[in-house]
Design an enzyme around this catalytic site. Structure first.
Site, mmCIF file in Angstrom:
data_model
loop_
_atom_site.group_PDB
_atom_site.id
_atom_site.type_symbol
_atom_site.label_atom_id
_atom_site.label_comp_id
_atom_site.label_asym_id
_atom_site.label_seq_id
_atom_site.Cartn_x
_atom_site.Cartn_y
_atom_site.Cartn_z
ATOM 1 N N TRP A 1 21.436 41.230 7.539
ATOM 2 C CA TRP A 1 22.113 40.101 6.898
ATOM 3 C C TRP A 1 21.980 38.893 7.823
ATOM 4 O O TRP A 1 22.389 38.931 8.967
ATOM 5 C CB TRP A 1 23.588 40.381 6.617
ATOM 6 C CG TRP A 1 24.273 39.112 6.231
ATOM 7 C CD1 TRP A 1 24.079 38.411 5.078
ATOM 8 C CD2 TRP A 1 25.209 38.346 7.010
ATOM 9 N NE1 TRP A 1 24.822 37.263 5.094
ATOM 10 C CE2 TRP A 1 25.519 37.193 6.260
ATOM 11 C CE3 TRP A 1 25.800 38.519 8.260
ATOM 12 C CZ2 TRP A 1 26.402 36.212 6.722
ATOM 13 C CZ3 TRP A 1 26.672 37.554 8.724
ATOM 14 C CH2 TRP A 1 26.980 36.418 7.952
ATOM 15 N N GLU B 1 20.577 42.345 2.808
ATOM 16 C CA GLU B 1 21.804 41.932 2.100
ATOM 17 C C GLU B 1 21.730 40.473 1.653
ATOM 18 O O GLU B 1 21.403 39.591 2.437
ATOM 19 C CB GLU B 1 23.001 42.123 3.045
ATOM 20 C CG GLU B 1 24.331 41.696 2.442
ATOM 21 C CD GLU B 1 25.517 41.980 3.359
ATOM 22 O OE1 GLU B 1 25.302 42.315 4.541
ATOM 23 O OE2 GLU B 1 26.659 41.852 2.884
ATOM 24 N N LYS C 1 23.527 36.946 -0.184
ATOM 25 C CA LYS C 1 24.831 36.284 -0.156
ATOM 26 C C LYS C 1 24.796 35.011 -0.986
ATOM 27 O O LYS C 1 23.736 34.419 -1.192
ATOM 28 C CB LYS C 1 25.208 35.974 1.295
ATOM 29 C CG LYS C 1 26.640 35.517 1.448
ATOM 30 C CD LYS C 1 27.148 35.636 2.870
ATOM 31 C CE LYS C 1 28.559 35.080 2.950
ATOM 32 N NZ LYS C 1 29.195 35.285 4.237
ATOM 33 N N ASP D 1 26.708 43.335 -1.720
ATOM 34 C CA ASP D 1 28.066 43.224 -1.168
ATOM 35 C C ASP D 1 28.953 42.709 -2.294
ATOM 36 O O ASP D 1 28.654 41.681 -2.917
ATOM 37 C CB ASP D 1 28.068 42.258 0.021
ATOM 38 C CG ASP D 1 29.425 42.166 0.710
ATOM 39 O OD1 ASP D 1 30.432 41.973 -0.002
ATOM 40 O OD2 ASP D 1 29.490 42.269 1.946
ATOM 41 N N HIS E 1 29.804 38.990 -2.558
ATOM 42 C CA HIS E 1 28.747 37.986 -2.445
ATOM 43 C C HIS E 1 28.230 37.469 -3.780
ATOM 44 O O HIS E 1 27.056 37.131 -3.911
ATOM 45 C CB HIS E 1 27.597 38.542 -1.609
ATOM 46 C CG HIS E 1 27.950 38.702 -0.163
ATOM 47 N ND1 HIS E 1 27.051 38.984 0.824
ATOM 48 C CD2 HIS E 1 29.149 38.586 0.473
ATOM 49 C CE1 HIS E 1 27.654 39.065 1.998
ATOM 50 N NE2 HIS E 1 28.940 38.836 1.803
ATOM 51 N N HIS F 1 27.929 47.194 0.103
ATOM 52 C CA HIS F 1 29.036 46.837 0.970
ATOM 53 C C HIS F 1 30.242 46.720 0.068
ATOM 54 O O HIS F 1 30.315 45.823 -0.774
ATOM 55 C CB HIS F 1 28.799 45.493 1.684
ATOM 56 C CG HIS F 1 28.131 45.654 3.004
ATOM 57 N ND1 HIS F 1 27.863 44.599 3.844
ATOM 58 C CD2 HIS F 1 27.710 46.787 3.656
ATOM 59 C CE1 HIS F 1 27.280 45.071 4.941
ATOM 60 N NE2 HIS F 1 27.178 46.373 4.848
ATOM 61 N N ASP G 1 34.562 34.809 -0.623
ATOM 62 C CA ASP G 1 34.100 36.045 0.013
ATOM 63 C C ASP G 1 34.988 36.330 1.224
ATOM 64 O O ASP G 1 34.598 36.170 2.365
ATOM 65 C CB ASP G 1 32.635 35.816 0.442
ATOM 66 C CG ASP G 1 32.118 36.854 1.413
ATOM 67 O OD1 ASP G 1 32.577 37.996 1.335
ATOM 68 O OD2 ASP G 1 31.268 36.509 2.255
ATOM 69 N N ASP H 1 36.761 39.082 2.302
ATOM 70 C CA ASP H 1 36.815 40.328 3.050
ATOM 71 C C ASP H 1 38.216 40.894 3.255
ATOM 72 O O ASP H 1 38.601 41.241 4.375
ATOM 73 C CB ASP H 1 36.091 40.159 4.394
ATOM 74 C CG ASP H 1 34.607 39.856 4.201
ATOM 75 O OD1 ASP H 1 33.906 40.736 3.708
ATOM 76 O OD2 ASP H 1 34.187 38.734 4.513
ATOM 77 N N ASP I 1 32.925 46.938 4.047
ATOM 78 C CA ASP I 1 32.724 45.690 4.799
ATOM 79 C C ASP I 1 33.864 44.710 4.496
ATOM 80 O O ASP I 1 33.828 43.998 3.508
ATOM 81 C CB ASP I 1 31.371 45.056 4.435
ATOM 82 C CG ASP I 1 31.122 43.777 5.223
ATOM 83 O OD1 ASP I 1 31.761 43.587 6.273
ATOM 84 O OD2 ASP I 1 30.284 42.963 4.783
HETATM 85 C C1 RNT Z 1 28.682 38.706 5.706
HETATM 86 C C2 RNT Z 1 28.111 40.004 5.304
HETATM 87 C C3 RNT Z 1 27.863 40.968 6.421
HETATM 88 C C4 RNT Z 1 28.973 40.995 7.457
HETATM 89 C C5 RNT Z 1 28.838 42.091 8.485
HETATM 90 C C6 RNT Z 1 29.749 41.889 9.635
HETATM 91 O O1 RNT Z 1 29.015 37.926 4.649
HETATM 92 O O2 RNT Z 1 28.903 40.592 4.325
HETATM 93 O O3 RNT Z 1 27.613 42.217 5.909
HETATM 94 O O4 RNT Z 1 30.219 41.085 6.862
HETATM 95 O O5 RNT Z 1 27.538 42.225 8.852
HETATM 96 ZN ZN ZN Z 2 28.444 42.580 3.759
#
Ligand code: RNT
Ligand code: ZN
Length: 414
Positions: A179, A220, A222, A253, A256, A280, A288, A290, A319
């Site tokens: 990523w 990955e 985003k 993810d 994302h 993820h 986003d 988390d 994640d």
């Molecule tokens: C960031 C991505 C990525 C990170 C990690 C820490 O937007 O989701 O995967 O969260 O690599």
């Molecule tokens: Zn991620």
């Protein structure tokens, strides 16, 4: 309801609870080391950059590899099943001098491997393209400066070698997720150039002939990051195209995408054209952000797709990083929630529901989908936990609170 009563109730709709308990036990979830210290790692005390952000200042975060390992062990003791641990390159263990990212090697990860061997965990990995002076302008593999790109290409190759080392030592293929935060805060004038440079740098990384039996590269995508709102180089379309062409896997993810998109709906198409799907599991709130995953509709929908298409075809990694609550509790809650949703999906008469759909019996389908939500899932979960020797209900929190009193609260931040 007792387990035997629940077993009978499920049997009436053609669901074998014993089969489900056996199946859930076999699904590993990759637990992300970075929830334990707010994505800080062991190279500096700077904290996460690159468009990601942890918010909160709950006391007790892990400051050293030893503390992080101990916290992971404690969390795992409250989670049923056998799982994997997901490391980032910034979590290397350095003696005196910090080895820069382009020169990392298995040496910095030996303590992790030794620990994982002792505990029976397999490891996954991530190159760290952020929290570094050479990523300060927000551009790594797509940087206009060839020297900066070369540095990060070296980092990528070094990480492939570390992933091979994990795979070899722990006898389980290591997923390595790429990523890159690259992007711009405001409207760029050239959207093509950075993507071409990104693709060219990735080509240089994957020229290294990694052993496909030892490591599984993932890419990955985003939508945007904090301070990187207008343009992301590795967008969804970029990742789909690049991964497909290169024969590697794309990673979805859940945080994302646009908030109104149904991420679960993407899974079947990914599976058709990639053969395997990497995930993820995260929870966006407004952005986003988390947050710790909850048993919400999004997680349920993703888990249903995973179960219906065969968990063996998925790489499931968590994640998220919440620094406002007890970090060990954040791990345990998220891991258990993931497993709960997978188990619920396994306790669903999936073949029967598919039949209703194919026969156009939509009233029955809708009623059954809703009624299933009130089936005695808890009794099966409790039985699974009983067999795994972990608490079934919220009693696990008391154990975490004791750990907080005895261990976490003694940690002073410098
Ligand atoms: C960031 C991505 C990525 C990170 C990690 C820490 O937007 O989701 O995967 O969260 O690599
Ligand atoms: Zn991620």
């Amino acid at each position: 309801m007792s387990y035997s009563e629940a077993k009978k109730a499920y049997a009436k709709i053609g669901v074998d609870t014993e089969k489900a308990i056996k199946a859930i036990k076999k699904v590993p979830v990759s637990m992300h080391c970075w929830q334990g210290d707010d994505v800080c790692g062991f190279e500096s005390t700077g904290g996460a950059s690159g468009g990601i952000q942890t918010t909160g200042n709950y006391p007790g975060k892990a400051r050293t590899p030893k503390e992080l390992m101990a916290d992971i062990d404690f969390a795992m003791s409250l989670i049923p099943g056998r799982h994997r641990v997901n490391l980032h390159a910034c979590y290397g263990v350095h003696e005196k001098k910090i080895v820069d990212r382009d020169k990392l090697s298995p040496a910095q990860f030996k303590p992790w491997v030794e620990w994982a061997k002792r505990r029976g965990y397999a490891l996954d990995f991530n190159p760290t393209f952020f929290s570094h002076p050479k990523a300060a302008d927000g551009l790594t593999l797509s940087n206009p400066d060839p020297a900066v790109r070369a540095f990060w290409v070296k980092h990528g190759i070094a990480c492939l070698k570390i992933a091979e080392y994990f795979g070899r030592e722990l006898k389980s293929p290591c997923s390595i997720n790429f990523w890159m935060p690259d992007g711009y805060k405001d409207e760029p004038s050239d959207r093509l150039g950075p993507r071409q440079r990104m693709a060219e740098s990735l080509d240089r990384i994957f020229k290294y002939k990694y052993d496909r039996k030892l490591c599984i590269p993932l890419l990955e995508s985003k939508l945007f990051g904090i301070g990187v709102e207008s343009y992301t180089v590795a967008s969804h379309e970029f990742v789909m195209g690049y991964a497909m062409k290169r024969g590697i896997l794309a990673l979805l993810d859940m945080g994302h995408f646009h908030l109104s998109e149904n991420v679960a709906d993407k899974i079947s198409s990914f599976l058709m054209f990639f053969g395997k799907v990497a995930f993820h599991i995260s929870r966006p709130v407004r952005w986003d952000s988390d947050h710790v995953i909850r048993q919400n509709d999004d997680l349920r929908a993703a888990a249903q797709e995973i179960v219906r298409m065969g968990p063996e075809n998925f790489i499931i990694a968590l994640d998220y990083f919440d620094a406002s609550i007890n970090r060990v509790a954040a791990w345990v809650l998220g891991m258990r929630n993931m497993q709960k949703e997978l188990l619920k999906a396994m306790l669903s008469p999936n073949a029967g529901l598919k039949k209703l759909q194919d026969e156009g019996r939509f009233t029955e389908q809708l009623v059954m989908q809703e009624e299933l939500k009130n089936y005695p899932f808890e009794s099966v979960w409790a039985e699974f936990c009983r067999r795994e020797k972990v608490p079934a209900g919220e009693q696990w929190l008391a154990a975490v609170q004791k750990y907080e009193r005895d261990v976490l609260s003694r940690r002073q931040m410098p």
